[in-house]
Motif scaffolding. Structure first.
Motif, PDB file in Angstrom:
ATOM      1  N   SER A  85       3.877 -10.045 -24.257  1.00 44.10           N
ATOM      2  CA  SER A  85       5.325 -10.173 -24.129  1.00 44.10           C
ATOM      3  C   SER A  85       5.775 -11.556 -24.562  1.00 44.10           C
ATOM      4  N   PRO A  86       6.995 -11.670 -25.106  1.00 41.86           N
ATOM      5  CA  PRO A  86       7.507 -12.991 -25.504  1.00 41.86           C
ATOM      6  C   PRO A  86       7.580 -13.930 -24.305  1.00 41.86           C
ATOM      7  N   TYR A  87       7.339 -15.207 -24.559  1.00 42.74           N
ATOM      8  CA  TYR A  87       7.378 -16.227 -23.508  1.00 42.74           C
ATOM      9  C   TYR A  87       8.790 -16.325 -22.951  1.00 42.74           C
ATOM     10  N   SER A  88       8.916 -16.291 -21.637  1.00 45.82           N
ATOM     11  CA  SER A  88      10.226 -16.199 -20.989  1.00 45.82           C
ATOM     12  C   SER A  88      11.067 -17.471 -21.111  1.00 45.82           C
ATOM     13  N   LYS A  89      10.447 -18.631 -21.200  1.00 49.19           N
ATOM     14  CA  LYS A  89      11.200 -19.882 -21.177  1.00 49.19           C
ATOM     15  C   LYS A  89      11.489 -20.445 -22.565  1.00 49.19           C
ATOM     16  N   ILE A  90      11.189 -19.706 -23.609  1.00 58.40           N
ATOM     17  CA  ILE A  90      11.404 -20.201 -24.962  1.00 58.40           C
ATOM     18  C   ILE A  90      12.849 -19.913 -25.373  1.00 58.40           C
ATOM     19  N   GLN A  91      13.465 -20.875 -26.045  1.00 62.80           N
ATOM     20  CA  GLN A  91      14.851 -20.715 -26.474  1.00 62.80           C
ATOM     21  C   GLN A  91      14.986 -21.160 -27.924  1.00 62.80           C
ATOM     22  N   GLY A  92      15.709 -20.375 -28.700  1.00 57.69           N
ATOM     23  CA  GLY A  92      16.029 -20.774 -30.057  1.00 57.69           C
ATOM     24  C   GLY A  92      14.910 -20.644 -31.070  1.00 57.69           C
ATOM     25  N   HIS A  93      13.795 -20.069 -30.699  1.00 58.89           N
ATOM     26  CA  HIS A  93      12.692 -19.906 -31.643  1.00 58.89           C
ATOM     27  C   HIS A  93      12.611 -18.452 -32.104  1.00 58.89           C
ATOM     28  N   VAL A  94      11.984 -18.263 -33.227  1.00 55.53           N
ATOM     29  CA  VAL A  94      11.797 -16.915 -33.749  1.00 55.53           C
ATOM     30  C   VAL A  94      10.743 -16.209 -32.895  1.00 55.53           C
ATOM     31  N   LEU A 147     -12.168  -5.223 -23.588  1.00 56.77           N
ATOM     32  CA  LEU A 147     -12.436  -5.044 -22.163  1.00 56.77           C
ATOM     33  C   LEU A 147     -11.588  -5.972 -21.301  1.00 56.77           C
ATOM     34  N   SER A 148     -11.488  -7.245 -21.704  1.00 53.88           N
ATOM     35  CA  SER A 148     -10.725  -8.190 -20.896  1.00 53.88           C
ATOM     36  C   SER A 148     -10.304  -9.391 -21.726  1.00 53.88           C
ATOM     37  N   VAL A 149      -9.335 -10.125 -21.180  1.00 55.13           N
ATOM     38  CA  VAL A 149      -8.882 -11.394 -21.753  1.00 55.13           C
ATOM     39  C   VAL A 149      -8.992 -12.427 -20.647  1.00 55.13           C
ATOM     40  N   ARG A 192      -0.865 -17.032 -20.095  1.00 56.71           N
ATOM     41  CA  ARG A 192      -1.062 -17.766 -18.834  1.00 56.71           C
ATOM     42  C   ARG A 192      -0.198 -17.181 -17.712  1.00 56.71           C
ATOM     43  N   GLU A 193       0.977 -16.647 -18.072  1.00 59.21           N
ATOM     44  CA  GLU A 193       1.848 -15.997 -17.089  1.00 59.21           C
ATOM     45  C   GLU A 193       1.373 -14.585 -16.764  1.00 59.21           C
ATOM     46  N   GLY A 194       0.347 -14.087 -17.478  1.00 63.55           N
ATOM     47  CA  GLY A 194      -0.197 -12.755 -17.227  1.00 63.55           C
ATOM     48  C   GLY A 194       0.557 -11.652 -17.932  1.00 63.55           C
ATOM     49  N   LYS A 195       1.349 -11.974 -18.930  1.00 68.60           N
ATOM     50  CA  LYS A 195       2.168 -10.975 -19.625  1.00 68.60           C
ATOM     51  C   LYS A 195       1.425 -10.434 -20.855  1.00 68.60           C
ATOM     52  N   ALA A 217     -15.036 -13.168 -28.137  1.00 73.63           N
ATOM     53  CA  ALA A 217     -14.370 -13.616 -29.355  1.00 73.63           C
ATOM     54  C   ALA A 217     -13.166 -14.474 -29.012  1.00 73.63           C
ATOM     55  N   GLY A 218     -12.906 -15.455 -29.866  1.00 75.47           N
ATOM     56  CA  GLY A 218     -11.674 -16.225 -29.763  1.00 75.47           C
ATOM     57  C   GLY A 218     -10.568 -15.460 -30.470  1.00 75.47           C
ATOM     58  N   VAL A 219      -9.313 -15.851 -30.236  1.00 77.27           N
ATOM     59  CA  VAL A 219      -8.175 -15.165 -30.843  1.00 77.27           C
ATOM     60  C   VAL A 219      -7.251 -16.201 -31.463  1.00 77.27           C
ATOM     61  N   VAL A 220      -6.705 -15.888 -32.631  1.00 77.00           N
ATOM     62  CA  VAL A 220      -5.727 -16.756 -33.271  1.00 77.00           C
ATOM     63  C   VAL A 220      -4.364 -16.406 -32.691  1.00 77.00           C
ATOM     64  N   LEU A 221      -3.764 -17.360 -31.948  1.00 74.04           N
ATOM     65  CA  LEU A 221      -2.490 -17.143 -31.274  1.00 74.04           C
ATOM     66  C   LEU A 221      -1.535 -18.294 -31.551  1.00 74.04           C
ATOM     67  N   THR A 222      -0.253 -18.060 -31.279  1.00 75.02           N
ATOM     68  CA  THR A 222       0.724 -19.143 -31.327  1.00 75.02           C
ATOM     69  C   THR A 222       0.799 -19.777 -29.940  1.00 75.02           C
ATOM     70  N   GLY A 223       1.412 -20.941 -29.834  1.00 72.96           N
ATOM     71  CA  GLY A 223       1.530 -21.626 -28.554  1.00 72.96           C
ATOM     72  C   GLY A 223       2.305 -20.820 -27.528  1.00 72.96           C
ATOM     73  N   ALA A 224       3.390 -20.161 -27.967  1.00 70.53           N
ATOM     74  CA  ALA A 224       4.196 -19.358 -27.050  1.00 70.53           C
ATOM     75  C   ALA A 224       3.394 -18.165 -26.519  1.00 70.53           C
ATOM     76  N   GLU A 225       2.517 -17.594 -27.350  1.00 70.21           N
ATOM     77  CA  GLU A 225       1.689 -16.472 -26.906  1.00 70.21           C
ATOM     78  C   GLU A 225       0.689 -16.924 -25.843  1.00 70.21           C
ATOM     79  N   VAL A 226       0.124 -18.109 -26.008  1.00 68.81           N
ATOM     80  CA  VAL A 226      -0.826 -18.627 -25.023  1.00 68.81           C
ATOM     81  C   VAL A 226      -0.118 -18.842 -23.686  1.00 68.81           C
ATOM     82  N   LYS A 227       1.094 -19.397 -23.728  1.00 69.14           N
ATOM     83  CA  LYS A 227       1.857 -19.610 -22.493  1.00 69.14           C
ATOM     84  C   LYS A 227       2.194 -18.284 -21.829  1.00 69.14           C
ATOM     85  N   SER A 228       2.521 -17.286 -22.622  1.00 74.51           N
ATOM     86  CA  SER A 228       2.822 -15.965 -22.083  1.00 74.51           C
ATOM     87  C   SER A 228       1.581 -15.347 -21.436  1.00 74.51           C
TER      88      SER A 228
END
Length: 159
Positions: free
Chosen positions: A67-76, A110-112, A41-44, A28-39
């Motif tokens: 987990s929230p993306y580590s390099k994001i600043q000023g966003h909700v 099972l996995s992502v 990719r970092e394995g969080k 299945a695909g998942v509806v995510l935000t851009g920051a979630e996809v980056k997170s």
């Protein structure tokens, strides 16, 4: 013609195969935000207690911790365990709903992984194991490990 991109696994639910009998698997695909996809990719991401429910004819992923993306600043920041919609075909959703209607059955993750740049979740219909089944799994795992060690030891002596 370019070769298809390999599937890049990110996270696994290690307890799933120990706690459940896996019956049928789906992608299945998942509806995510851009920051979630980056997170991701970092394995969080953590799938430990995540599960899927069918609500109003749609599939949703619960308790998946991103987990929230580590390099994001000023966003909700979004809640890490918020409910996320899964993208499945209608016949797959109907099949999942029918399977979960039976006693003792659940839909688990099972996995992502990344497939062609998109985040995919491998989900499965599963039936919970009883304690005796879990003990049998542990015994089988120990037996397999010991037999492989014996074979390895025997092959070393032959040299």
């Amino acid at each position: 013609m370019a070769a298809p991109s390999p599937i890049k696994p990110v996270a696994f639910n290690r307890k799933a195969k120990f706690d459940f009998f896996i019956l049928d698997k789906f992608e299945a695909g998942v509806v995510l935000t851009g920051a979630e996809v980056k997170s991701i990719r970092e394995g969080k991401i953590n799938l430990k207690d995540s599960f899927v429910r069918i609500l109003r004819g749609e599939a949703f992923l619960f308790n998946c911790h991103i987990s929230p993306y580590s390099k994001i600043q000023g966003h909700v920041e979004l809640e890490p365990t918020r409910t996320r919609k899964l993208l499945l075909k209608r016949d797959q959703i109907d099949k999942l709903a029918g399977m979960v209607g039976q006693k003792g059955h659940a839909i688990i993750t099972l996995s992502v992984y990344f497939k062609q740049g998109l985040v995919k979740v491998e989900i499965a219909t599963a039936r919970g194991k009883k304690m005796a089944d879990k003990r049998e799994t542990i015994k089988r795992r120990i037996h397999d490990r010991e037999s492989e060690a014996a074979i390895k030891q025997h092959s070393r002596k032959g040299r």
